[in-house]
Design an enzyme around this catalytic site. Structure first.
Site, short mmCIF file in Angstrom:
data_model
loop_
_atom_site.label_atom_id
_atom_site.label_comp_id
_atom_site.label_asym_id
_atom_site.label_seq_id
_atom_site.Cartn_x
_atom_site.Cartn_y
_atom_site.Cartn_z
N VAL A 95 0.82 -1.23 0.00
CA VAL A 95 0.00 0.00 0.00
C VAL A 95 0.85 1.28 0.00
CG1 VAL A 95 -2.03 -1.05 1.11
CG2 VAL A 95 -0.29 0.06 2.54
N ASN A 123 -7.78 -1.30 4.63
CA ASN A 123 -7.64 -1.88 5.97
C ASN A 123 -6.19 -2.11 6.40
OD1 ASN A 123 -8.59 -3.88 8.28
ND2 ASN A 123 -7.14 -5.01 7.01
N TYR A 174 1.12 5.63 15.71
CA TYR A 174 -0.05 4.86 15.26
C TYR A 174 -1.34 5.66 15.47
CZ TYR A 174 -3.57 1.14 15.25
OH TYR A 174 -4.67 0.38 14.98
N THR A 180 -1.86 8.30 12.96
CA THR A 180 -2.33 7.84 11.63
C THR A 180 -3.82 7.51 11.65
OG1 THR A 180 -1.83 5.46 12.02
CG2 THR A 180 -0.08 6.82 11.04
N LYS A 181 -4.28 6.94 12.76
CA LYS A 181 -5.68 6.52 12.82
C LYS A 181 -6.61 7.73 12.91
CE LYS A 181 -4.84 2.79 11.78
NZ LYS A 181 -5.50 1.89 10.82
N ILE A 184 -9.46 -6.21 18.99
CA ILE A 184 -10.00 -7.33 18.22
C ILE A 184 -8.96 -8.45 18.23
CG2 ILE A 184 -10.94 -8.02 15.97
CD1 ILE A 184 -12.45 -5.67 17.41
P1 NAP Z 1 -2.58 -7.88 11.26
O1 NAP Z 1 -3.25 -9.08 11.79
O2 NAP Z 1 -1.16 -7.62 11.63
O3 NAP Z 1 -2.71 -7.90 9.67
C1 NAP Z 1 -2.19 -6.82 8.90
C2 NAP Z 1 -2.49 -7.03 7.44
O4 NAP Z 1 -2.02 -5.89 6.69
C3 NAP Z 1 -1.79 -8.24 6.85
O5 NAP Z 1 -2.59 -8.79 5.85
C4 NAP Z 1 -0.52 -7.64 6.24
O6 NAP Z 1 0.00 -8.50 5.24
C5 NAP Z 1 -1.10 -6.34 5.69
N1 NAP Z 1 -0.11 -5.28 5.47
C6 NAP Z 1 0.74 -4.72 6.36
N2 NAP Z 1 1.51 -3.79 5.75
C7 NAP Z 1 1.13 -3.76 4.44
C8 NAP Z 1 1.53 -3.02 3.31
N3 NAP Z 1 2.53 -2.12 3.36
N4 NAP Z 1 0.92 -3.26 2.13
C9 NAP Z 1 -0.09 -4.16 2.04
N5 NAP Z 1 -0.52 -4.89 3.08
C10 NAP Z 1 0.08 -4.69 4.26
O7 NAP Z 1 -3.37 -6.54 11.67
P2 NAP Z 1 -4.86 -6.32 12.21
O8 NAP Z 1 -4.81 -6.35 13.68
O9 NAP Z 1 -5.81 -7.19 11.48
O10 NAP Z 1 -5.09 -4.81 11.77
C11 NAP Z 1 -5.72 -4.48 10.54
C12 NAP Z 1 -6.22 -3.05 10.60
O11 NAP Z 1 -7.09 -2.90 11.72
C13 NAP Z 1 -5.11 -2.02 10.78
O12 NAP Z 1 -5.39 -0.87 10.01
C14 NAP Z 1 -5.17 -1.69 12.26
O13 NAP Z 1 -4.74 -0.38 12.52
C15 NAP Z 1 -6.66 -1.81 12.52
N6 NAP Z 1 -7.01 -2.06 13.92
C16 NAP Z 1 -6.71 -3.25 14.53
C17 NAP Z 1 -7.11 -3.47 15.85
C18 NAP Z 1 -6.90 -4.78 16.54
O14 NAP Z 1 -7.33 -4.92 17.70
N7 NAP Z 1 -6.28 -5.77 15.92
C19 NAP Z 1 -7.77 -2.46 16.54
C20 NAP Z 1 -8.04 -1.25 15.90
C21 NAP Z 1 -7.67 -1.07 14.58
P3 NAP Z 1 1.55 -8.43 4.74
O15 NAP Z 1 2.39 -8.37 5.97
O16 NAP Z 1 1.72 -9.67 3.93
O17 NAP Z 1 1.65 -7.21 3.91
#
Ligand code: NAP
Length: 259
Positions: free
Chosen positions: A65, A91, A157, A160-161, A190
């Site tokens: 991205v 996402n 972080y 950015t959010k 989550i």
């Molecule tokens: P995660 O389990 O670490 O998964 C992150 C995903 O993003 C993976 O598919 C990763 O795949 C991809 N990614 C990372 N950098 C990338 C890049 N430069 N280009 C393309 N893909 C990329 O994270 P998550 O917890 O599901 O979080 C997903 C979103 O939810 C994020 O925006 C995060 O801020 C938000 N969020 C999460 C939580 C939570 O509790 N988990 C809470 C609030 C918000 P690759 O490494 O293969 O690229």
């Protein structure tokens, strides 16, 4: 809601794991044609294979991205494979932890480039195709961290959010003339592979601080994203929905304990 997503072409960046995979699962369950995007193709393909088992159309594509050329290729891939592009779920995100005194400028830039600039680049690349849809939708994954709450180690972080929401509030005005809506889901804590990396103690303490007494499931976020993408949400743009089990509401530990 489910009927209006059937056959729609959907991109989910960061769809190989965690919340993105949950979003992809919910859209695939509603009969949408989903393209899962991540940097690591093997992970994206594995997720696509798993979610496609029941007969859903789910494909995979490697793209970063932080690179506009990758985002343009991703958008073209969705159109080539699925005939159109209707929904972008922006996402993908990272959340390394470092307090200000230890944080390097490089780490700051990496988080900005992925979470905030990455959201802009994904949207910029997809708009030319979303314009051709009768149900053009952009759903951003933001967070409660930054826009509403704070957590030590996450100044970059959180910035950015919160920045994603500032971006959204002008993007939705610019894109309204094409009938494209732009909304954001703000997850609380989550259960994902990424969050699990923060450790058992973090997970337990967090669950105890949430009125609904559990961390969220990835499908909880997918359901909110699917609503914003549905026909029923056609008149909603520039808005947010917090999906956090009530986490931000207790004004003190006493408020939580006395319930
Ligand atoms: P995660 O389990 O670490 O998964 C992150 C995903 O993003 C993976 O598919 C990763 O795949 C991809 N990614 C990372 N950098 C990338 C890049 N430069 N280009 C393309 N893909 C990329 O994270 P998550 O917890 O599901 O979080 C997903 C979103 O939810 C994020 O925006 C995060 O801020 C938000 N969020 C999460 C939580 C939570 O509790 N988990 C809470 C609030 C918000 P690759 O490494 O293969 O690229």
């Amino acid at each position: 809601m489910s009927a209006s997503l059937k056959g729609k072409s959907v991109i989910v960046t960061g769809g190989s794991k965690g919340i993105g995979k949950g979003i992809a699962k919910v859209f695939a369950g509603h009969g949408a044609k989903v393209l899962i995007v991540a940097r690591h193709l093997k992970d994206a393909e594995a997720a696509a294979q798993e979610l496609g088992k029941g007969g859903a159309t789910v494909g995979a594509c490697a793209a970063d991205v932080t690179k506009l050329s990758d985002m343009e290729a991703m958008a073209k891939a969705a159109v080539d494979r699925h005939g159109a592009l209707d929904v972008l779920c922006a996402n993908a995100g990272i959340f390394p932890q470092a307090k200000i005194e230890e944080m390097s400028p490089e780490s700051w830039d990496e988080v900005m480039n992925t979470n905030l600039k990455g959201t802009f680049l994904a949207i910029k690349a997809c708009v030319p195709h979303l314009k051709n849809s009768s149900q053009g939708r952009i759903v951003i994954t933001s967070s409660i961290t930054g826009p509403v709450t704070g957590y030590p180690g996450w100044t970059h972080y959180g910035a950015t959010k919160a920045g994603q929401l500032g971006f959204m509030r002008t993007a939705c005005i610019e894109l309204a003339k094409y009938g494209i809506t732009v909304n954001a889901v703000m997850p609380g804590n989550i259960v994902t592979e990424g969050l699990a990396g923060l450790g058992e103690d973090y997970m337990k303490t967090m669950a105890a601080s949430i009125p609904l007494k559990r961390l969220g499931a990835v499908e909880d976020i997918g359901n909110a994203a699917a609503f914003f993408a549905s026909r029923e949400a056609a008149y909603i743009t520039g808005q947010t929905i917090i999906v956090d089990g009530g986490q931000i509401l207790p004004e003190s530990l006493e408020a939580l304990a006395s319930a």
